[in-house]
Design a protein around this motif. Structure first.
Motif, PDB file in Angstrom:
ATOM      1  N   CYS A  25       0.819  -1.220   0.000  1.00 41.68           N
ATOM      2  CA  CYS A  25       0.000   0.000   0.000  1.00 41.68           C
ATOM      3  C   CYS A  25       0.849   1.264   0.000  1.00 41.68           C
ATOM      4  O   CYS A  25       0.579   2.199  -0.752  1.00 41.68           O
ATOM      5  CB  CYS A  25      -0.937   0.006   1.208  1.00 41.68           C
ATOM      6  SG  CYS A  25      -2.212  -1.261   1.153  1.00 41.68           S
ATOM      7  N   SER A  26       1.833   1.286   0.845  1.00 42.58           N
ATOM      8  CA  SER A  26       2.674   2.480   0.963  1.00 42.58           C
ATOM      9  C   SER A  26       3.949   2.101   1.690  1.00 42.58           C
ATOM     10  O   SER A  26       4.047   1.032   2.305  1.00 42.58           O
ATOM     11  CB  SER A  26       1.948   3.591   1.739  1.00 42.58           C
ATOM     12  OG  SER A  26       1.781   3.224   3.096  1.00 42.58           O
ATOM     13  N   TRP A  44       3.158   1.661   5.450  1.00 43.76           N
ATOM     14  CA  TRP A  44       2.538   0.388   5.786  1.00 43.76           C
ATOM     15  C   TRP A  44       3.523  -0.766   5.632  1.00 43.76           C
ATOM     16  O   TRP A  44       3.484  -1.727   6.389  1.00 43.76           O
ATOM     17  CB  TRP A  44       1.298   0.159   4.912  1.00 43.76           C
ATOM     18  CG  TRP A  44       0.103   0.903   5.427  1.00 43.76           C
ATOM     19  CD1 TRP A  44       0.023   2.237   5.687  1.00 43.76           C
ATOM     20  CD2 TRP A  44      -1.175   0.350   5.759  1.00 43.76           C
ATOM     21  NE1 TRP A  44      -1.225   2.564   6.143  1.00 43.76           N
ATOM     22  CE2 TRP A  44      -1.992   1.424   6.201  1.00 43.76           C
ATOM     23  CE3 TRP A  44      -1.714  -0.921   5.701  1.00 43.76           C
ATOM     24  CZ2 TRP A  44      -3.306   1.241   6.603  1.00 43.76           C
ATOM     25  CZ3 TRP A  44      -3.032  -1.108   6.097  1.00 43.76           C
ATOM     26  CH2 TRP A  44      -3.821  -0.040   6.544  1.00 43.76           C
TER      27      TRP A  44
END
Length: 487
Positions: free
Chosen positions: A82-83, A86
């Motif tokens: 996701c990022s 994360w």
């Protein structure tokens, strides 16, 4: 001249900014009421990202880890994409160690099987080779290194796929014994084989090289054990010999039995031996002293297994005896079979035995009481293994049966030809070895055959299996050993 769109927007924006907060709310409310549905959808799509909150950034780290601990491994992998934030929160040993524990993969942290580099002197080729390539984190300098337990989980998943898909490498055949190989044992790094040629050989499991030839025996080597840099051999000349693994030198010979040694168990400090003289002896390897002599069997001992201070021995006298090797006491005599008892396994709750009467019997380890009979095999039961849920048994009727502890047969698996000689149960994966060169991999959750090992080059006589390798010995002379590596 009519103002341009940008000029109109500047006027609207300037007017909106000049309003009070209450007036701005009223202006927005009036604008929304005159919007059409497509315009409202557009506003909604623009507003949603502005209102979303990344809770990972505002909650304490301990609370985030607690929330993430309820997530499956597959979802953690997806969340890491996701990022960057994360990814960092999902890249912790606190999350991945329990997931490894659920799969019984904690041992991979210490035995290093999945982290050893492939030192073989040849390059495996073909679709069946167990290739593994890890992502080099240096390619992404802004990311922290993959945590230890996540790396273990990734590698163990790849190993499981190798077993499921039949991806393995056949190492060069181990040749050197002049007669057939009668016994073998392995510590994960070195393999010890004993032969009718009066020698034992020590092999490097990763290079397939012979490290030592232990040639001080005067008769066939019938049993071998390796643990903690010590090798113990049992010989038909009635002697037990202790060797140093590193040098291959014989440290001492243990004398006491009146006949050949048939079976050995070794826990690192104590040796338990079973002989054709129908006795068991308990030895300390530090000084070679015989601590206990265990008498009671009325015929030859067929099988021996050890767990902490308890030993179970099976015999042609149709009994299983449980011994406390600290006291030398026979704490139970289990009578229920009507033929030779070929095999057994026990833990703190159950002892399970298989015999020439085609039966698998389940006993209480604590009381010695017969709890259940598993009936169904039509030939001698030669091997068995159990875990907390199921029992697997292999027979001369060419079948493997899966039982529950109530004695119900859950599955009958019938791909072998001839005797099923060896079983290895690891979670839901069962590996079986039998006559006619066949090694099979099963999923015991559904009783289905996963794959057949087609490239085992010799007949099976003895077999040793762990999580990454299958080692087989042929019944022919000269003795040949084969190593199949799934990693």
């Amino acid at each position: 001249m009519e103002p341009s769109f940008e000029e109109k927007m500047d006027l609207i924006f300037s007017a909106f900014i000049s309003l009070t907060a209450q007036e701005q709310d009223e202006a927005l409310s009036r604008l929304l009421r005159v919007c059409q549905l497509p315009q409202l959808k557009k506003i909604y799509s623009e507003v949603c990202p502005l209102l979303s909150i990344d809770f990972v950034l505002i909650l304490p780290q301990e609370l985030v880890e607690r929330i993430f601990s309820y997530v499956s491994a597959d979802d953690l992998f997806r969340m890491a994409c996701c990022s960057k934030t994360w990814r960092e929160f999902t890249n912790t040993d606190i999350l991945w160690q329990p997931l490894c524990a659920l799969q019984n993969w904690l041992n991979f942290d210490t035995d290093q099987q999945l982290f050893s580099k492939n030192p073989y002197s040849y390059s495996p080729t073909g679709l069946t080779s167990p290739r593994y390539s890890s992502v080099t984190i240096s390619d992404f300098p802004s990311l922290s290194p993959t945590c230890r337990w996540k790396e273990i989980y990734i590698r163990a998943c790849h190993l499981s796929q190798n077993w499921m898909l039949g991806r393995y490498t056949v190492l060069p055949l181990l040749r050197g014994h002049q007669e057939r190989v009668d016994c073998l044992d392995c510590d994960g790094k070195r393999l010890v084989s004993g032969s009718s040629d009066k020698t034992a050989r020590v092999w490097d499991l990763f290079t397939a090289n012979c490290l030592h030839v232990l040639d001080s025996h005067t008769d066939a080597v019938t049993s071998v054990c390796i643990k903690d840099e010590v090798i113990v051999t049992g010989c038909a000349d009635s002697l037990i010999r202790i060797f140093q693994t590193e040098t291959g030198s014989c440290l001492r010979a243990l004398m006491g039995h009146n006949s050949g040694i048939d079976h050995l168990c070794f826990d690192g400090t104590q040796v338990v031996s079973a002989s054709s003289d129908r006795t068991l002896r308990v030895w300390l390897i530090q000084d070679g002293r015989c601590r206990k002599v265990l008498r009671g069997h009325e015929d030859e001992i067929q099988y021996l297994t050890m767990k902490k201070d308890l030993v179970a021995s099976t015999s042609w006298d149709h009994t299983i005896r449980m011994w406390n090797i600290q006291t030398g006491e026979c704490i139970a005599v289990l009578k229920g079979h009507t033929e030779v008892v070929n095999c057994c396994q026990f833990d703190c709750r159950y002892l399970v035995s298989g015999g020439g009467d085609c039966l698998v019997l389940i006993w209480s380890t604590e009381s010695g009481k017969l709890l259940c009979k598993c009936q169904g095999h039509t030939g001698d039961v030669y091997c068995l293994m159990f875990n907390e849920k199921i029992i697997c048994s292999g027979s001369s009727d060419s079948t493997i049966r899966v039982w529950n502890f109530a004695g119900k047969c859950l599955f009958t698996m019938s791909e072998h030809i001839g005797v099923v000689r060896c079983l290895h149960l690891d979670g839901n994966r069962l590996v079986s070895g039998g006559d006619r060169k066949k090694i099979l991999v099963w999923d015991v959750a559904n009783g289905k055959l996963v794959n057949v090992v087609h490239r085992n080059p010799s007949l099976l006589h003895k077999i040793w299996i762990n999580q990454t390798k299958v080692i087989t010995a042929s019944p022919e002379s000269p003795g040949i050993l084969t190593i199949l590596s799934y990693w």
